[in-house]
Design an enzyme around this catalytic site. Structure first.
Site, PDB file in Angstrom:
ATOM      1  N   CYS A   1       0.840  -1.197   0.000  1.00 35.38           N
ATOM      2  CA  CYS A   1       0.000   0.000   0.000  1.00 35.38           C
ATOM      3  C   CYS A   1       0.882   1.256   0.000  1.00 35.38           C
ATOM      4  O   CYS A   1       1.999   1.253   0.493  1.00 35.38           O
ATOM      5  CB  CYS A   1      -0.899  -0.006   1.237  1.00 35.38           C
ATOM      6  SG  CYS A   1      -2.081   1.369   1.259  1.00 35.38           S
TER       7      CYS A   1
ATOM      8  N   CYS B   1      -5.940   0.101   6.973  1.00 32.54           N
ATOM      9  CA  CYS B   1      -5.774   0.609   5.606  1.00 32.54           C
ATOM     10  C   CYS B   1      -6.937   1.557   5.252  1.00 32.54           C
ATOM     11  O   CYS B   1      -8.102   1.157   5.260  1.00 32.54           O
ATOM     12  CB  CYS B   1      -5.722  -0.555   4.616  1.00 32.54           C
ATOM     13  SG  CYS B   1      -5.430  -0.011   2.916  1.00 32.54           S
TER      14      CYS B   1
ATOM     15  N   ARG C   1       2.956   4.790   6.382  1.00 34.05           N
ATOM     16  CA  ARG C   1       3.473   4.032   7.531  1.00 34.05           C
ATOM     17  C   ARG C   1       3.993   2.660   7.153  1.00 34.05           C
ATOM     18  O   ARG C   1       4.627   1.980   7.950  1.00 34.05           O
ATOM     19  CB  ARG C   1       2.356   3.871   8.581  1.00 34.05           C
ATOM     20  CG  ARG C   1       1.862   5.183   9.125  1.00 34.05           C
ATOM     21  CD  ARG C   1       0.523   5.020   9.821  1.00 34.05           C
ATOM     22  NE  ARG C   1      -0.524   4.614   8.895  1.00 34.05           N
ATOM     23  CZ  ARG C   1      -1.792   4.424   9.242  1.00 34.05           C
ATOM     24  NH1 ARG C   1      -2.160   4.569  10.479  1.00 34.05           N
ATOM     25  NH2 ARG C   1      -2.681   4.077   8.335  1.00 34.05           N
TER      26      ARG C   1
ATOM     27  N   ASP D   1       0.350   3.755   1.736  1.00 36.41           N
ATOM     28  CA  ASP D   1       0.296   4.323   3.088  1.00 36.41           C
ATOM     29  C   ASP D   1       1.708   4.653   3.597  1.00 36.41           C
ATOM     30  O   ASP D   1       2.607   3.818   3.531  1.00 36.41           O
ATOM     31  CB  ASP D   1      -0.376   3.295   4.020  1.00 36.41           C
ATOM     32  CG  ASP D   1      -0.708   3.882   5.380  1.00 36.41           C
ATOM     33  OD1 ASP D   1       0.230   4.313   6.086  1.00 36.41           O
ATOM     34  OD2 ASP D   1      -1.897   3.907   5.740  1.00 36.41           O
TER      35      ASP D   1
ATOM     36  N   HIS E   1      -2.248  -4.086   4.977  1.00 35.61           N
ATOM     37  CA  HIS E   1      -2.001  -3.667   6.366  1.00 35.61           C
ATOM     38  C   HIS E   1      -3.316  -3.332   7.064  1.00 35.61           C
ATOM     39  O   HIS E   1      -4.239  -2.788   6.456  1.00 35.61           O
ATOM     40  CB  HIS E   1      -1.037  -2.474   6.410  1.00 35.61           C
ATOM     41  CG  HIS E   1      -1.613  -1.205   5.854  1.00 35.61           C
ATOM     42  ND1 HIS E   1      -2.062  -0.169   6.646  1.00 35.61           N
ATOM     43  CD2 HIS E   1      -1.835  -0.803   4.576  1.00 35.61           C
ATOM     44  CE1 HIS E   1      -2.507   0.810   5.878  1.00 35.61           C
ATOM     45  NE2 HIS E   1      -2.388   0.455   4.616  1.00 35.61           N
TER      46      HIS E   1
HETATM   47 ZN    ZN Z   1      -3.429   1.151   2.979  1.00 35.30          ZN
END
Ligand code: ZN
Length: 208
Positions: free
Chosen positions: A41, A100, A45, A43, A97
């Site tokens: 992803c 998400c 993090r 993302d 994750h």
């Molecule tokens: Zn995500």
């Protein structure tokens, strides 16, 4: 985080790498030979190399919202083809994750404009597994399970492509579905049994 620090950090990183190995950048410049393809992803993090303790050169990376493998996305399909056919990666990983935002958005009724067609692919995963998901009363558990099922379906999407089917059948490529738990830092192998899934779906998706 100050943007100016990025260049200072970069200089410190160069110094550190050269201290560890004076030939570090000569080796880096000579080419790549990664064993892993990682689809994760976007993302902020969920970094690819850092959470696995790996370094530049170890992983061929593709990231998008909610780690999707969509057959008409020229970007992800190019990455998969190049990684499997030309780099000869031995493992293809789809890593989702918990927490998400993309999966969460797909669980809600909201018009998100240009994101709608992208998120619809996650809604389709929900529909395919709606019996299982609707039986989960706890919203967080349901959300986590959709993250896991989405990883599984994206792994299956990999197996629907000709280049992956060829490498998988020859035993040259393994597929893995993982989830990164951002609340604990733990990387979880979903241990998906692809052989039994393939037995069920191959009469439809077999390409050669
Ligand atoms: Zn995500």
């Amino acid at each position: 985080m100050k943007l100016a620090n990025v260049f200072k950090n970069n200089q410190e990183w160069i110094t550190q790498k050269l201290n560890e190995d004076p030939a570090y950048f000569d080796k880096m410049g000579s080419g790549q030979n990664p064993d892993l393809l990682y689809i994760g992803c976007s993302d902020s993090r969920v970094s690819a190399e850092e959470l696995m303790g790996l370094s530049p050169g170890d992983v061929f990376v593709h990231r998008n919202i909610a780690n999707m493998v969509i057959s008409i996305d020229l970007n992800v399909m190019s990455v998969v083809n190049y990684a499997v056919k030309y780099l000869g990666v031995k493992h293809a990983i789809v890593c989702g994750h918990y927490g998400c935002g993309g999966v969460k958005a797909a669980m809600q009724s909201a018009d998100l404009g240009i994101l709608n067609p992208w998120l619809r692919n996650i809604r389709n995963v929900y529909r395919q597994h709606s019996n299982e998901l609707n039986a989960i009363a706890d919203e967080t558990k349901k959300y986590n399970r959709l993250v896991e099922l989405n990883v599984q379906e994206q792994c299956i999407n990999l197996l629907k492509t000709a280049v992956v089917q060829r490498a998988y059948r020859k035993g040259e490529l393994k597929i893995h579905g993982w989830v990164f738990d951002i609340f604990t830092g733990k990387l979880i192998d979903l241990k998906i049994d692809f052989d039994s899934i393939l037995n069920r779906i191959m009469e439809i998706y077999k390409l050669e």
